[in-house]
Design a protein around this motif. Structure first.
Motif, PDB file in Angstrom:
ATOM      1  N   ASN A  99      29.800  -1.558 -29.255  1.00 22.62           N
ATOM      2  CA  ASN A  99      30.501  -0.649 -28.351  1.00 22.62           C
ATOM      3  C   ASN A  99      31.868  -0.245 -28.884  1.00 22.62           C
ATOM      4  O   ASN A  99      32.329   0.885 -28.651  1.00 22.62           O
ATOM      5  CB  ASN A  99      30.660  -1.301 -26.969  1.00 22.62           C
ATOM      6  N   ALA A 100      32.542  -1.158 -29.595  1.00 27.04           N
ATOM      7  CA  ALA A 100      33.886  -0.868 -30.093  1.00 27.04           C
ATOM      8  C   ALA A 100      33.872  -0.228 -31.472  1.00 27.04           C
ATOM      9  O   ALA A 100      34.936   0.168 -31.981  1.00 27.04           O
ATOM     10  CB  ALA A 100      34.707  -2.160 -30.122  1.00 27.04           C
ATOM     11  N   GLY A 101      32.710  -0.129 -32.043  1.00 26.47           N
ATOM     12  CA  GLY A 101      32.609   0.471 -33.380  1.00 26.47           C
ATOM     13  C   GLY A 101      33.335  -0.339 -34.443  1.00 26.47           C
ATOM     14  O   GLY A 101      33.962   0.229 -35.343  1.00 26.47           O
ATOM     15  N   LEU A 102      33.245  -1.696 -34.337  1.00 28.35           N
ATOM     16  CA  LEU A 102      33.975  -2.556 -35.259  1.00 28.35           C
ATOM     17  C   LEU A 102      33.274  -2.724 -36.609  1.00 28.35           C
ATOM     18  O   LEU A 102      33.881  -3.248 -37.540  1.00 28.35           O
ATOM     19  CB  LEU A 102      34.176  -3.947 -34.621  1.00 28.35           C
ATOM     20  N   TYR A 103      32.033  -2.297 -36.662  1.00 27.70           N
ATOM     21  CA  TYR A 103      31.312  -2.440 -37.940  1.00 27.70           C
ATOM     22  C   TYR A 103      31.031  -1.074 -38.524  1.00 27.70           C
ATOM     23  O   TYR A 103      30.446  -0.200 -37.868  1.00 27.70           O
ATOM     24  CB  TYR A 103      29.997  -3.201 -37.752  1.00 27.70           C
ATOM     25  N   ASP A 104      31.480  -0.881 -39.754  1.00 24.20           N
ATOM     26  CA  ASP A 104      31.250   0.370 -40.479  1.00 24.20           C
ATOM     27  C   ASP A 104      30.362   0.088 -41.684  1.00 24.20           C
ATOM     28  O   ASP A 104      30.811  -0.509 -42.670  1.00 24.20           O
ATOM     29  CB  ASP A 104      32.574   0.973 -40.933  1.00 24.20           C
ATOM     30  N   PRO A 105      29.090   0.470 -41.652  1.00 26.67           N
ATOM     31  CA  PRO A 105      28.182   0.176 -42.777  1.00 26.67           C
ATOM     32  C   PRO A 105      28.610   0.834 -44.079  1.00 26.67           C
ATOM     33  O   PRO A 105      28.287   0.354 -45.154  1.00 26.67           O
ATOM     34  CB  PRO A 105      26.829   0.700 -42.315  1.00 26.67           C
ATOM     35  N   SER A 106      29.359   1.921 -43.988  1.00 29.03           N
ATOM     36  CA  SER A 106      29.816   2.595 -45.206  1.00 29.03           C
ATOM     37  C   SER A 106      31.056   1.942 -45.800  1.00 29.03           C
ATOM     38  O   SER A 106      31.531   2.346 -46.853  1.00 29.03           O
ATOM     39  CB  SER A 106      30.112   4.074 -44.911  1.00 29.03           C
ATOM     40  N   GLY A 107      31.603   0.940 -45.082  1.00 28.86           N
ATOM     41  CA  GLY A 107      32.802   0.284 -45.578  1.00 28.86           C
ATOM     42  C   GLY A 107      32.546  -0.794 -46.604  1.00 28.86           C
ATOM     43  O   GLY A 107      33.495  -1.368 -47.151  1.00 28.86           O
ATOM     44  N   ASP A 108      31.279  -1.093 -46.872  1.00 27.25           N
ATOM     45  CA  ASP A 108      30.946  -2.115 -47.869  1.00 27.25           C
ATOM     46  C   ASP A 108      30.976  -1.474 -49.255  1.00 27.25           C
ATOM     47  O   ASP A 108      30.110  -0.669 -49.608  1.00 27.25           O
ATOM     48  CB  ASP A 108      29.563  -2.689 -47.574  1.00 27.25           C
ATOM     49  N   SER A 109      31.983  -1.844 -50.039  1.00 28.62           N
ATOM     50  CA  SER A 109      32.150  -1.244 -51.368  1.00 28.62           C
ATOM     51  C   SER A 109      31.033  -1.624 -52.325  1.00 28.62           C
ATOM     52  O   SER A 109      30.797  -0.941 -53.321  1.00 28.62           O
ATOM     53  CB  SER A 109      33.505  -1.655 -51.959  1.00 28.62           C
ATOM     54  N   LYS A 110      30.338  -2.718 -52.022  1.00 25.53           N
ATOM     55  CA  LYS A 110      29.255  -3.168 -52.903  1.00 25.53           C
ATOM     56  C   LYS A 110      27.924  -2.487 -52.582  1.00 25.53           C
ATOM     57  O   LYS A 110      26.979  -2.585 -53.352  1.00 25.53           O
ATOM     58  CB  LYS A 110      29.097  -4.678 -52.811  1.00 25.53           C
ATOM     59  N   ALA A 111      27.856  -1.840 -51.427  1.00 20.12           N
ATOM     60  CA  ALA A 111      26.624  -1.149 -51.037  1.00 20.12           C
ATOM     61  C   ALA A 111      26.586   0.215 -51.702  1.00 20.12           C
ATOM     62  O   ALA A 111      26.930   1.235 -51.108  1.00 20.12           O
ATOM     63  CB  ALA A 111      26.542  -1.025 -49.521  1.00 20.12           C
ATOM     64  N   VAL A 112      26.185   0.221 -52.954  1.00 18.97           N
ATOM     65  CA  VAL A 112      26.140   1.456 -53.729  1.00 18.97           C
ATOM     66  C   VAL A 112      24.688   1.821 -54.027  1.00 18.97           C
ATOM     67  O   VAL A 112      23.779   1.022 -53.842  1.00 18.97           O
ATOM     68  CB  VAL A 112      26.922   1.303 -55.049  1.00 18.97           C
ATOM     69  N   GLY A 113      24.495   3.038 -54.495  1.00 20.51           N
ATOM     70  CA  GLY A 113      23.152   3.474 -54.873  1.00 20.51           C
ATOM     71  C   GLY A 113      22.487   4.292 -53.783  1.00 20.51           C
ATOM     72  O   GLY A 113      23.047   4.551 -52.709  1.00 20.51           O
ATOM     73  N   ASP A 114      21.262   4.712 -54.054  1.00 21.34           N
ATOM     74  CA  ASP A 114      20.477   5.538 -53.142  1.00 21.34           C
ATOM     75  C   ASP A 114      19.805   4.635 -52.109  1.00 21.34           C
ATOM     76  O   ASP A 114      18.933   3.834 -52.450  1.00 21.34           O
ATOM     77  CB  ASP A 114      19.429   6.312 -53.934  1.00 21.34           C
ATOM     78  N   PRO A 115      20.163   4.724 -50.826  1.00 18.42           N
ATOM     79  CA  PRO A 115      19.564   3.837 -49.820  1.00 18.42           C
ATOM     80  C   PRO A 115      18.064   4.060 -49.647  1.00 18.42           C
ATOM     81  O   PRO A 115      17.340   3.127 -49.271  1.00 18.42           O
ATOM     82  CB  PRO A 115      20.329   4.182 -48.540  1.00 18.42           C
ATOM     83  N   TYR A 116      17.576   5.279 -49.920  1.00 15.46           N
ATOM     84  CA  TYR A 116      16.143   5.552 -49.776  1.00 15.46           C
ATOM     85  C   TYR A 116      15.314   4.914 -50.899  1.00 15.46           C
ATOM     86  O   TYR A 116      14.094   4.833 -50.785  1.00 15.46           O
ATOM     87  CB  TYR A 116      15.893   7.060 -49.745  1.00 15.46           C
ATOM     88  N   CYS A 117      15.984   4.494 -51.950  1.00 14.69           N
ATOM     89  CA  CYS A 117      15.298   3.824 -53.067  1.00 14.69           C
ATOM     90  C   CYS A 117      15.614   2.328 -53.118  1.00 14.69           C
ATOM     91  O   CYS A 117      15.215   1.650 -54.062  1.00 14.69           O
ATOM     92  CB  CYS A 117      15.709   4.457 -54.395  1.00 14.69           C
ATOM     93  N   THR A 118      16.335   1.840 -52.098  1.00 16.46           N
ATOM     94  CA  THR A 118      16.807   0.455 -52.110  1.00 16.46           C
ATOM     95  C   THR A 118      15.981  -0.411 -51.179  1.00 16.46           C
ATOM     96  O   THR A 118      15.708  -0.038 -50.030  1.00 16.46           O
ATOM     97  CB  THR A 118      18.291   0.387 -51.708  1.00 16.46           C
TER      98      THR A 118
END
Length: 338
Positions: free
Chosen positions: A46-65
């Motif tokens: 509800n507070a929007g405390l988690y941002d999935p795009s904020g993980d610097s290690k989460a790189v690459g094409d998500p559709y191929c991951t």
């Protein structure tokens, strides 16, 4: 409207978006959190405390991951790469490790070079064994599932019964088709996905991961992965196993026949070389001892001739002596004549 009935007892459905309250519900119809983990996740949601795009290690094409979970803590990047390479070409692999100790946390993300390879691994690698552990695989929900909250914040999916915090709606633990009346209005107020009444799936069917839009081939493959049954998967498995067996059998037969041909060739060469060696030795012996053999033979013939001549001479001498003895008068006869 009720979603109950005997016809849905063995039916399930999967979450297409994440809501912490729904994830804590076995049939996806809860409208209130039932444990502290769900409450914590709901607060973050509800507070929007988690941002999935904020993980610097989460790189690459998500559709191929591909997400790989329940790994052994002894499984290394090299081992995981070797196993996943069976399904396609790998572009990037990240085994998540503890930031302090550096030990594996038991899950990883594998990025393939194409969606096709990722889908192959998504279908075939689920519940396979790596280092004696049965793994689970899923698409990259962190980047592709709307509203996603990770396990460390009380969210996530799956889990073990011992933890007391099971999460439903994922590939490993789907929602069970509701046997009680569905509170449509309450679910809609909370923004929770409604159960797909009349469109439930069986547990043997494979849920389709999110796909890129606008591709006819992708849409066709999406339907294929969604509707494929356990019978079809079993037939495909038998077909792949038969193909591997036939290929292995042909390779083995070819290897055995090649080995037999090489053995025959070696035996033939050995016999030929043996005959050649004998002839060569014979010629060498003749070349080395041929003159001496002739001399020895001449010497033997000469010796036999001498022996024969000596025996002939002795016989002649003996006969001559005997004849002379009979011709000479004895002394007795001489005295009697007188």
């Amino acid at each position: 409207m009720s979603g109950g009935g005997n016809n849905v007892v063995n039916k399930v459905f999967y979450a297409t978006s994440y809501h912490p309250i729904q994830a804590g519900s076995i049939d996806g119809t809860d409208v209130a959190p039932h444990d502290n983990g769900v409450r914590r996740a709901l607060l973050c949601y509800n507070a929007g405390l988690y941002d999935p795009s904020g993980d610097s290690k989460a790189v690459g094409d998500p559709y191929c991951t591909l997400f790989v979970g329940r790994l052994s803590h002894y499984t290394t990047e090299d081992t995981l790469r070797e196993v996943m390479m069976k399904y396609g070409r790998i572009k990037n692999l990240r085994l998540v490790r503890h930031i302090v100790t550096g030990s594996s946390r038991g899950y990883a993300f594998v990025e393939f070079e194409s969606e096709k390879d990722m889908l192959r691994a998504y279908e075939d690698a689920h519940h396979s064994l790596i280092d004696g552990r049965e793994i689970i695989v899923d698409y990259n929900r962190q980047q592709l599932m709307p509203g996603w909250i990770p396990r460390r914040l009380g969210g996530g999916l799956g889990g073990r019964k011992e933890s007391g915090q099971l999460r439903f709606g994922g590939r490993e633990r789907p929602f069970r088709a509701p046997l009680r009346p569905i509170p449509h209005e309450d679910l809609q107020k909370l923004g929770i996905q409604l159960p797909p009444e009349g469109r439930y799936m069986s547990r043997t069917q494979i849920p389709s991961p999110p796909r890129r839009k606008g591709s006819v081939s992708n849409d066709r493959e999406e339907g294929y992965y969604r509707e494929k049954s356990s019978v079809e998967r079993e037939e495909e498995f038998k077909e792949r196993s038969s193909h591997r067996y036939n290929h292995s059998h042909r390779s083995s037969s070819h290897t055995h026949s090649s080995h037999r041909r090489r053995s025959k060739d070696r035996e033939e060469r050995s016999r030929t070389e043996s005959r050649s060696d004998k002839k060569e030795r014979s010629r060498g012996t003749e070349a080395r001892y041929g003159d001496n053999k002739g001399k020895v033979s001449d010497s033997k013939r000469s010796k036999r001739a001498e022996e024969e001549e000596e025996r002939s001479h002795k016989r002649h001498k003996h006969m001559h002596s005997h004849h002379h003895h009979h011709m000479r008068p004895s002394s007795r006869d001489h005295h009697s004549s007188d």
